[in-house]
Design a protein around this motif. Structure first.
Motif, short mmCIF file in Angstrom:
data_model
loop_
_atom_site.label_atom_id
_atom_site.label_comp_id
_atom_site.label_asym_id
_atom_site.label_seq_id
_atom_site.Cartn_x
_atom_site.Cartn_y
_atom_site.Cartn_z
N VAL A 145 0.85 -1.19 0.00
CA VAL A 145 0.00 0.00 0.00
C VAL A 145 0.88 1.24 0.00
N SER A 146 0.36 2.33 -0.54
CA SER A 146 1.15 3.55 -0.66
C SER A 146 1.20 4.30 0.67
N GLN A 147 2.14 5.22 0.76
CA GLN A 147 2.24 6.06 1.96
C GLN A 147 1.00 6.94 2.10
N ASN A 148 0.46 7.39 0.96
CA ASN A 148 -0.78 8.17 1.01
C ASN A 148 -1.89 7.39 1.69
N PHE A 149 -2.03 6.14 1.29
CA PHE A 149 -3.09 5.29 1.85
C PHE A 149 -2.87 5.09 3.34
N GLU A 150 -1.64 4.83 3.75
CA GLU A 150 -1.34 4.62 5.17
C GLU A 150 -1.71 5.84 6.00
N GLN A 151 -1.32 7.02 5.52
CA GLN A 151 -1.57 8.24 6.27
C GLN A 151 -3.06 8.52 6.41
N VAL A 152 -3.77 8.38 5.30
CA VAL A 152 -5.21 8.64 5.34
C VAL A 152 -5.92 7.63 6.24
N MET A 153 -5.54 6.37 6.14
CA MET A 153 -6.25 5.34 6.88
C MET A 153 -5.94 5.36 8.37
N LYS A 154 -4.73 5.76 8.75
CA LYS A 154 -4.43 5.89 10.18
C LYS A 154 -5.41 6.85 10.84
N ALA A 155 -5.62 7.97 10.18
CA ALA A 155 -6.57 8.95 10.71
C ALA A 155 -8.00 8.46 10.58
N ASP A 156 -8.29 7.82 9.44
CA ASP A 156 -9.67 7.37 9.18
C ASP A 156 -10.13 6.35 10.21
N ILE A 157 -9.23 5.48 10.63
CA ILE A 157 -9.59 4.47 11.63
C ILE A 157 -10.07 5.15 12.91
N TRP A 158 -9.36 6.21 13.30
CA TRP A 158 -9.76 6.92 14.53
C TRP A 158 -11.01 7.75 14.31
N VAL A 159 -11.11 8.39 13.16
CA VAL A 159 -12.30 9.21 12.88
C VAL A 159 -13.54 8.32 12.84
N ASP A 160 -13.44 7.16 12.20
CA ASP A 160 -14.56 6.23 12.15
C ASP A 160 -14.91 5.72 13.54
N TYR A 161 -13.89 5.50 14.34
CA TYR A 161 -14.07 5.06 15.73
C TYR A 161 -14.87 6.10 16.52
N VAL A 162 -14.51 7.36 16.33
CA VAL A 162 -15.24 8.45 17.00
C VAL A 162 -16.68 8.51 16.51
N ASN A 163 -16.87 8.31 15.20
CA ASN A 163 -18.23 8.33 14.65
C ASN A 163 -19.10 7.24 15.27
N GLN A 164 -18.49 6.09 15.54
CA GLN A 164 -19.24 5.00 16.17
C GLN A 164 -19.73 5.41 17.56
N ILE A 165 -18.85 6.05 18.32
CA ILE A 165 -19.24 6.50 19.66
C ILE A 165 -20.31 7.58 19.56
N SER A 166 -20.16 8.46 18.57
CA SER A 166 -21.15 9.51 18.36
C SER A 166 -22.52 8.91 18.04
N SER A 167 -22.53 7.88 17.19
CA SER A 167 -23.79 7.21 16.85
C SER A 167 -24.38 6.53 18.08
N PHE A 168 -23.51 5.93 18.90
CA PHE A 168 -23.99 5.30 20.13
C PHE A 168 -24.67 6.34 21.01
N GLN A 169 -24.06 7.53 21.10
CA GLN A 169 -24.64 8.58 21.93
C GLN A 169 -26.02 8.98 21.41
N SER A 170 -26.17 9.07 20.08
CA SER A 170 -27.46 9.46 19.50
C SER A 170 -28.54 8.44 19.86
N TYR A 171 -28.21 7.16 19.71
CA TYR A 171 -29.18 6.12 20.07
C TYR A 171 -29.40 6.08 21.58
N TYR A 172 -28.33 6.33 22.32
CA TYR A 172 -28.42 6.34 23.79
C TYR A 172 -29.39 7.42 24.25
N ASN A 173 -29.30 8.61 23.63
CA ASN A 173 -30.19 9.70 24.00
C ASN A 173 -31.65 9.32 23.77
N TYR A 174 -31.88 8.47 22.76
CA TYR A 174 -33.24 8.00 22.50
C TYR A 174 -33.63 6.91 23.50
#
Length: 489
Positions: free
Chosen positions: A172-201
């Motif tokens: 894999v390219s360095q571009n892919f590695e850099q983007v995906m390192k951040a994407d893994i964490w951003v997606d992880y945060v999105n999961q928690i955010s979605s949990f909070q939305s359902y939790y509020n309901y």
């Protein structure tokens, strides 16, 4: 010129003359033995909710392979839709060969070429996510119905496994590695955010004291720490929405959800603008992205004020040109512009056009049988129609953007959800249904309000669940004064 200098010049000319210019395209080859020769496929690149390019093709009779040159000026994600829907990653100059196989209703994919390694890593990511989701397949809200402790352990495990896959990925390219390192964490945060939305309901029905909003705040800090790498994440826009709206529930009323009140979107912009926990450089891009997303929530008229504020606050921002182009593309959907016409088959197999209803107010509901939020609005739509049951100058127009192969299900769902009293039209081309391009529809449900002269009143109209907000708006178009409207309640 000396002989040796001439020879050297000729060598240089030959060398550089043979060098090809860096490619701004990805060579995409699709192999699919089960391809429908007449099915239209579409490749779309999007950025900040703008379609950068769209390429359509058909395999043709007797052909099982098709090559497309996808325009790419940088590493990007793009989608291919047709018999299946798939997201791909590609970089300029790469070749990606995709073998599509179908067994029953399930599709599988394998890859070759210089872009194959990145796609194989993404497939492993998807498998890890599916394994986690299967653990909660029987729960009402899937993984979001889990207790916080169990959910947290699960997404931590998926994140760590993804990081391991990326670390061990070959080719894999360095571009892919850099983007995906951040994407893994951003997606992880999105999961928690979605949990909070359902939790509020869910919290209205059950307690889960283990989850606190501070948990989410700490994860956002980690995502922000990636800096500009996070901006290239495929999930960045979703994270922006999650962050800006994470405390929006305090703006809701008992009768109306917070997102149905336009002023709330302005309030959220101001809150984020003053938020000291967001790094300054990051905030500019975050607010610019939010301004772009506002078109999906408020339409070009409703979002105009915040757009102007952003451009005054950040006149030199790199987001400004994107926002200008995006808003310019929505110009035809401003209030008072002619409503783009469309024609589809009705549930009675008759061709019906929007223009057929000139002289009446038309409230359009764009939906699909697979869209849960669309279906959730039907009870509110029923109440709205009941309040206006004597209004023979109002048309309730439902447009399905389902694919052609679910027409029978659509017909059953029209009756099941009791929407047969309206005019029901079937697009039959999924996201390629023409209304999605005509009205810049990137998500559903979507509501449109057309006046009696066939002009756009609101290309991002209120949902039925907004109650009095949409009721009053329709009454105004009918020519009923506010005093009369209030007396009818």
């Amino acid at each position: 010129m000396k002989k040796e200098n001439l020879l050297f010049a000729l060598i240089l000319l030959a060398f550089f003359g043979c060098q090809s210019k860096p490619s701004n395209e990805l060579s995409l080859i699709i192999k699919f033995d089960g391809a429908d020769p007449e099915k239209e496929y579409s490749i779309r690149l999007t950025s900040n909710y703008m379609v950068e390019s769209s390429t359509k093709f058909k395999f043709g009779e007797g052909k099982t392979e098709h090559k497309v040159m996808v325009p790419l000026d940088a590493p990007k994600m793009f989608t291919l839709s047709g018999d299946f829907y798939k997201t791909f990653y590609g970089e300029p100059g790469q070749e990606l060969v995709v073998q599509v196989d179908k067994e029953g209703d399930e599709f599988s994919y394998s890859y070759e070429g210089s872009g194959a390694h990145a796609m194989q890593a993404l497939e492993e990511f998807a498998s890890l996510e599916e394994e986690f989701e299967e653990q909660a397949a029987e729960l009402d809200y899937g993984v979001y119905s889990m207790p916080w402790e169990e959910f947290s352990a699960g997404i931590d495990r998926v994140r760590e496994q993804k990081e391991k896959v990326l670390l061990e990925a070959d080719g894999v390219s360095q571009n892919f590695e850099q983007v995906m390192k951040a994407d893994i964490w951003v997606d992880y945060v999105n999961q928690i955010s979605s949990f909070q939305s359902y939790y509020n309901y869910r919290i209205k029905k059950e307690e889960d004291p283990e989850f606190e909003s501070e948990i989410l705040d700490s994860r956002y800090e980690k995502a922000f720490a990636f800096g500009t790498e996070a901006l290239g994440s495929m999930s960045f826009s979703s994270m922006i929405t999650g962050y800006v709206t994470k405390d929006a529930s305090d703006l809701a009323t008992e009768e109306v959800p917070w997102y149905s009140i336009p002023e709330n979107w302005v309030t959220l912009y101001e809150r984020t603008k003053e938020d000291s926990s967001v790094p300054t450089a990051f905030k500019e891009v975050m607010l610019g992205n939010y301004v772009s997303q506002l078109l999906m929530s408020l339409g070009v008229d409703g979002a105009w004020e915040i757009k102007e504020e952003f451009m005054n606050d950040y006149p030199e921002s790199g987001e400004t040109d994107i926002i200008k182009s995006l808003y310019a593309s929505w110009e035809p959907l401003k209030q008072g512009k002619p409503a783009p016409d469309f024609t589809y088959s009705s549930i009675d197999n008759e061709l019906v056009s929007l223009s057929d209803f000139k002289g009446k107010v038309v409230y359009i509901d764009v939906w699909a049988t697979w869209c849960g939020p669309c279906i959730a609005e039907f009870p509110s739509m029923k109440k709205l129609k009941e309040r206006l049951k004597d209004a023979d100058d109002v048309v309730w127009l439902y447009v399905s953007i389902d694919d052609a192969d679910v027409k029978e299900k659509w017909e059953k769902d029209v009756e099941k959800y009791e929407i047969q009293e309206g005019v029901n039209l079937f697009g039959g081309e999924g996201w390629e249904t023409s209304i999605t391009d005509l009205y810049k529809i990137n998500g559903i449900p979507r509501y449109l309000l057309i006046d009696k002269d066939g002009m756009i009143h609101n290309a991002q109209a209120q949902r039925p669940s907004s109650g009095d907000l949409i009721y009053n708006e329709i009454q105004k178009l009918r020519g009923v004064s506010l005093e009369e409207t209030l007396s009818m309640k």
